[in-house]
Design an enzyme around this catalytic site. Structure first.
Site, PDB file in Angstrom:
ATOM      1  N   CYS A   1      24.685  48.773   6.880  1.00 36.32           N
ATOM      2  CA  CYS A   1      24.306  48.397   5.275  1.00 36.32           C
ATOM      3  C   CYS A   1      22.520  47.478   5.507  1.00 36.32           C
ATOM      4  CB  CYS A   1      24.713  46.893   5.704  1.00 36.32           C
ATOM      5  SG  CYS A   1      23.738  45.475   3.927  1.00 36.32           S
TER       6      CYS A   1
ATOM      7  N   ASP B   1       1.053  10.216   3.541  1.00 33.45           N
ATOM      8  CA  ASP B   1       2.173  11.289   4.766  1.00 33.45           C
ATOM      9  C   ASP B   1       0.919  12.306   5.352  1.00 33.45           C
ATOM     10  OD1 ASP B   1       4.090  11.644   6.155  1.00 33.45           O
ATOM     11  OD2 ASP B   1       5.017  13.410   4.649  1.00 33.45           O
TER      12      ASP B   1
ATOM     13  N   CYS C   1      30.438  43.479  -0.362  1.00 35.23           N
ATOM     14  CA  CYS C   1      28.542  43.980   0.069  1.00 35.23           C
ATOM     15  C   CYS C   1      27.580  44.308  -1.478  1.00 35.23           C
ATOM     16  CB  CYS C   1      28.563  44.441   1.224  1.00 35.23           C
ATOM     17  SG  CYS C   1      26.414  44.304   1.456  1.00 35.23           S
TER      18      CYS C   1
ATOM     19  N   TYR D   1      -7.556   1.840   5.994  1.00 37.45           N
ATOM     20  CA  TYR D   1      -6.648   0.504   5.489  1.00 37.45           C
ATOM     21  C   TYR D   1      -6.388  -0.639   6.560  1.00 37.45           C
ATOM     22  CZ  TYR D   1      -3.589   3.657   8.831  1.00 37.45           C
ATOM     23  OH  TYR D   1      -2.376   4.344   9.460  1.00 37.45           O
TER      24      TYR D   1
ATOM     25  N   LYS E   1      10.771   3.130   2.876  1.00 39.82           N
ATOM     26  CA  LYS E   1      10.842   4.365   2.937  1.00 39.82           C
ATOM     27  C   LYS E   1      12.036   4.956   2.077  1.00 39.82           C
ATOM     28  CE  LYS E   1      10.245   7.110   6.804  1.00 39.82           C
ATOM     29  NZ  LYS E   1       8.861   8.036   7.186  1.00 39.82           N
TER      30      LYS E   1
ATOM     31  N   GLU F   1       0.854  -0.998  -0.271  1.00 42.75           N
ATOM     32  CA  GLU F   1      -0.115   0.691   0.061  1.00 42.75           C
ATOM     33  C   GLU F   1       0.683   0.782   0.196  1.00 42.75           C
ATOM     34  OE1 GLU F   1      -2.603   0.283   3.613  1.00 42.75           O
ATOM     35  OE2 GLU F   1      -3.294  -2.260   2.753  1.00 42.75           O
TER      36      GLU F   1
ATOM     37  N   CYS G   1      25.663  46.576   0.057  1.00 37.92           N
ATOM     38  CA  CYS G   1      26.031  48.039   0.355  1.00 37.92           C
ATOM     39  C   CYS G   1      27.502  48.294   0.296  1.00 37.92           C
ATOM     40  CB  CYS G   1      26.372  48.374   2.066  1.00 37.92           C
ATOM     41  SG  CYS G   1      26.799  47.186   2.674  1.00 37.92           S
TER      42      CYS G   1
ATOM     43  N   LYS H   1       2.219   4.749   1.594  1.00 41.77           N
ATOM     44  CA  LYS H   1       2.162   5.092   2.858  1.00 41.77           C
ATOM     45  C   LYS H   1       1.366   6.726   2.444  1.00 41.77           C
ATOM     46  CE  LYS H   1       4.665   4.653   6.900  1.00 41.77           C
ATOM     47  NZ  LYS H   1       5.027   6.373   7.215  1.00 41.77           N
TER      48      LYS H   1
ATOM     49  N   CYS I   1      29.658  41.258   5.883  1.00 40.30           N
ATOM     50  CA  CYS I   1      29.554  42.354   5.328  1.00 40.30           C
ATOM     51  C   CYS I   1      30.084  43.056   6.454  1.00 40.30           C
ATOM     52  CB  CYS I   1      28.481  43.098   5.088  1.00 40.30           C
ATOM     53  SG  CYS I   1      27.739  44.382   5.321  1.00 40.30           S
TER      54      CYS I   1
HETATM   55  S1  IVH Z   1      -0.836   0.543   9.135  1.00 43.55           S
HETATM   56  C1  IVH Z   1       1.487  -2.331  11.931  1.00 43.55           C
HETATM   57  N1  IVH Z   1      -1.011   1.700   5.916  1.00 43.55           N
HETATM   58  O1  IVH Z   1       2.706   4.971   8.772  1.00 43.55           O
HETATM   59  C2  IVH Z   1       0.315  -0.977  11.450  1.00 43.55           C
HETATM   60  N2  IVH Z   1       0.267   2.630   8.070  1.00 43.55           N
HETATM   61  O2  IVH Z   1       5.200   4.555  10.343  1.00 43.55           O
HETATM   62  C3  IVH Z   1       0.583   0.154  11.045  1.00 43.55           C
HETATM   63  N3  IVH Z   1       0.416   5.221   7.443  1.00 43.55           N
HETATM   64  O3  IVH Z   1       1.294   5.216  12.010  1.00 43.55           O
HETATM   65  C4  IVH Z   1       0.255   1.012  10.477  1.00 43.55           C
HETATM   66  N4  IVH Z   1      -0.206   4.474   5.220  1.00 43.55           N
HETATM   67  O4  IVH Z   1       0.057   7.005   9.919  1.00 43.55           O
HETATM   68  C5  IVH Z   1      -0.231   1.650   7.409  1.00 43.55           C
HETATM   69  N5  IVH Z   1      -1.132   2.598   3.600  1.00 43.55           N
HETATM   70  C6  IVH Z   1      -1.016   2.688   5.091  1.00 43.55           C
HETATM   71  C7  IVH Z   1       0.052   3.965   5.739  1.00 43.55           C
HETATM   72  C8  IVH Z   1       0.077   3.688   6.877  1.00 43.55           C
HETATM   73  C9  IVH Z   1       0.469   5.370   6.007  1.00 43.55           C
HETATM   74  C10 IVH Z   1       0.776   5.725   8.869  1.00 43.55           C
HETATM   75  C11 IVH Z   1       0.366   5.194   9.388  1.00 43.55           C
HETATM   76  C12 IVH Z   1       0.891   5.005  10.855  1.00 43.55           C
HETATM   77  C13 IVH Z   1       2.368   4.653  10.344  1.00 43.55           C
HETATM   78  C14 IVH Z   1       3.184   4.032  10.661  1.00 43.55           C
END
Ligand code: IVH
Length: 674
Positions: A434, A118, A411, A230, A317, A114, A414, A116, A429
């Protein structure tokens, strides 16, 4: 009549719910916004005529009227875990190996991948099909109740209708997901804030975090929040796999990200990660990685959890976001201390949610090391909330006639002389007068962290300095004598000038530590200012102290003590101080109640991302209560405050057996002591 209305109102509500779903969840509206508003107005009218028929899950009730004074704590029925991170292929392959090693030999393992998102994670509890509560993650065990705010998010269903899946037991179940702001909505919000001279949010995640904790849900309703869910936990009917749960969530009317996939091997997972690593900039929302989860729930059970993260899931990440552009020019900015900072003016590029047209080049050494030149094609990088930087130059694209970048010899503002202290790479400077330095000093003085004079921002300071109305920050307190001139100057008219003059007057109440910081003495940050004020109590004592005496203060090094003596020794500065004292600013510490200093002598280290405040705010709170904040964990550390995704400091704290506290514990610590 009431019966007729009751059925009528409920039909209308269901109609509105269907359109909310079409628009906000699956993005397939059937009617225009105007028609939708008409339906909603009709509902509001009917409910106004029949207030006894209003129910909390009516679409008209997404915005409550009460202010939330304090967010209550809610225990999570199942802990909200966090994920351990991986950064490359090897680590992912390692994760897969550990998963398979922990399961009976020959077990077939499938993964769900999935995006992730933010944002901020949230837990939604539904009782009898109605949204009952919403809570933040908090420390994973208990979070804060933010139901009123979450109800304003149109893609969060207030009522679940199980007609699609008649078997589903709606009596009590939990859904988790990520609240986020899409990039367009975030950009628009920041534009509106800029127009109102309000502080800008650094990124969509920060603005989401700030929004879900607002006390006024009417304001939350105006912010473009959205959700992807999710996780589904229905103890009464546990599903077999996570992927089935995602399907179930969709069928129940929740918004589920459509990029999630089922993978049969880790190599498919790797392909997905690499793919989105490249394509992430095409998404309308920000992601910071990929989440990989074991699909089978019984396998998840066998794998279990260690510490705070499950063994059945991991985050992959992404590296910081990079982009390619061209340097149109290199300019040297002069700051309040006179330091020159090279800045690259870039061909604007859209990167990770915003258009970037400038990047810092730090100093001449950095420019020389990377051999950065005007006209170069460069790779730039944006990480978190820092200013973008130039990573490297694409030498193959360099024009043959390009010229090596040199440090300026005068500078740029000035034309005054420049100097470079031996032990530093920075260039300064020399001219204290200035205009760039004057503007910088006044800006610092008026800034939020110092005297916090609202309405005295960069644009107006620049104008007032250029017009010679302001020659130093001491002149700020004479501006009331020029009310008429200011009104003539400002197109917005009397009101805004009167507000400004009032804000200036109010700033006189700021405590001595803020004033000392506002003076802009080199190396004296807000922390050092507080330490100095606590020790010396008044400007008189500080002025009378020798360099050695200042150095004796814990936390004050030779650089700071020298800089203070130099500043106070300048006749020009003496004159400035005298004028500020005459204007009525605080140059003495007010009496502090010893009970307010209960963190006195305690040293904190803060690591990870906090959810209800920034690290700077947390630091300020510790300092306010007499404590100290250090950036490294050692035996002298008393507490390590750990937020989400803590770094190596957390590990070190565990090793040294230093007391580790989470955000909630920190808040209760400071609250009991205020
Ligand atoms: S699963 C153990 N699924 O990422 C399961 N988390 O570092 C934990 N997050 O606190 C959550 N998208 O805020 C899951 N598709 C996704 C996510 C997701 C973003 C965030 C969530 C969690 C953090 C984990």
């Amino acid at each position: 009549m009431s019966k007729y209305h009751s059925a009528n109102i409920e039909m209308l509500r269901n109609e509105i719910r269907r359109h909310e779903y079409n628009y906000y969840v699956i993005n397939q509206p059937e009617i225009s916004d105007f028609e939708f508003d008409q339906l909603m107005n009709e509902l509001i009218r009917l409910e106004a005529e029949n207030p006894h028929l209003i129910t909390s899950e009516s679409p008209s009730q997404r915005v409550g009227s009460d202010l939330t004074k304090e967010f209550k704590s809610i225990n999570h029925s199942v802990p909200m875990l966090s994920l351990s991170n991986t950064y490359n292929e090897e680590e992912l392959i390692d994760f897969d190996r550990k998963v398979r090693d922990s399961l009976p030999e020959g077990t077939v393992v499938q993964y769900v991948v999935e995006l992730k998102i933010d944002g901020i994670s949230v837990s939604l509890r539904y009782v009898n099909g109605i949204l009952f509560s919403a809570a933040t993650r908090g420390d994973g065990i208990a979070g804060e109740e933010i139901t009123t705010n979450v109800k304003t998010i149109k893609s969060v269903p207030l009522v679940i209708n199980n007609s699609a899946i008649s078997k589903f037991d709606l009596s009590d179940f939990e859904v988790r997901g990520e609240i986020f702001m899409d990039i367009k909505g975030f950009a628009k919000l920041n534009e509106e804030r800029a127009a109102k001279n309000e502080k800008l949010f650094a990124n969509p995640r920060n603005s989401t975090a700030g929004t879900v904790k607002l006390q006024d849900s009417k304001l939350v309703a105006q912010r473009p929040l959205d959700i992807f869910t999710y996780y589904l936990n229905n103890k009464k009917e546990p599903a077999g796999t996570h992927f089935e749960n995602l399907e179930l969530l969709r069928a129940l009317g929740f918004k589920v990200n459509d990029k999630s996939r089922l993978c049969n091997s880790i190599s498919e997972v790797l392909d997905y990660c690499n793919d989105w690593g490249i394509k992430r900039n095409e998404l309308p929302y920000e992601i910071d990685g990929i989440v990989i989860k074991v699909n089978s729930l019984s396998q998840q059970n066998i794998l279990g959890t260690i510490a705070k993260s499950p063994r059945w899931a991991v985050a992959y990440k992404f590296q910081a976001k990079q982009g390619v552009t061209r340097i149109n020019n290199i300019v040297w900015q002069v700051g309040r201390t006179g330091a020159l900072t090279p800045v690259a003016e870039l061909e604007p590029v859209f990167l990770a949610g915003s258009t970037i047209s400038r990047a810092t080049l730090h100093n001449i050494e950095e420019i020389e090391r990377k051999d950065i030149r005007i006209g170069d094609s460069v790779i730039i990088e944006k990480g978190g909330d820092v200013i973008p930087k130039v990573v490297s130059v694409n030498l193959e694209e360099r024009a043959p006639d390009s010229i090596k970048t040199k440090a300026p010899i005068k500078c740029p503002v000035c034309t005054g002389e420049l100097y470079s202290p031996e032990e530093e790479v920075a260039i300064y400077c020399e001219n204290f007068e200035c205009p760039a330095q004057i503007k910088g000093r006044i800006q610092h003085f008026a800034s939020r962290a110092a005297m916090d004079i609202e309405g005295l921002g960069q644009a107006i300071i620049d104008r007032l300095v250029d017009l010679n109305y302001l020659k130093s920050y001491a002149d700020i307190y004479s501006l009331h004598n020029m009310r008429k001139e200011l009104i003539d100057l400002d197109r917005q008219g009397e009101k805004s000038i009167d507000n400004l003059l009032e804000a200036i007057e109010k700033s006189k109440e700021k405590p001595f530590s803020k004033v000392l910081f506002a003076l802009g003495i080199r190396l004296v940050g807000s922390g050092a200012a507080q330490v100095l004020v606590r020790h010396f109590k008044s400007i008189k004592n500080l002025s009378n102290a020798s360099e050695e005496e200042i150095l004796e203060v814990h936390e004050i090094g030779p650089g700071i003590s020298k800089s203070i003596k130099r500043f106070l020794g300048e006749p020009g500065n003496q004159e400035l101080l005298k004028r500020l004292i005459d204007s009525g600013l605080n140059f003495e510490e007010e009496f502090t109640n010893p009970e307010e200093q209960l963190l006195l002598g305690k040293t904190f280290v803060i690591t990870g991302t906090l959810s209800s405040m920034s690290r700077d705010d947390a630091k300020q709170k510790v300092l306010d209560l007499g404590g100290k904040v250090s950036s490294t964990v050692s035996n002298k550390t008393d507490f390590v405050l750990v937020g989400e995704n803590p770094g190596s400091k957390y590990e070190k704290a565990k090793k040294l057996e230093i007391e580790i506290i989470n955000e909630e514990q920190f808040i209760s610590l400071i609250e009991t002591k205020i």
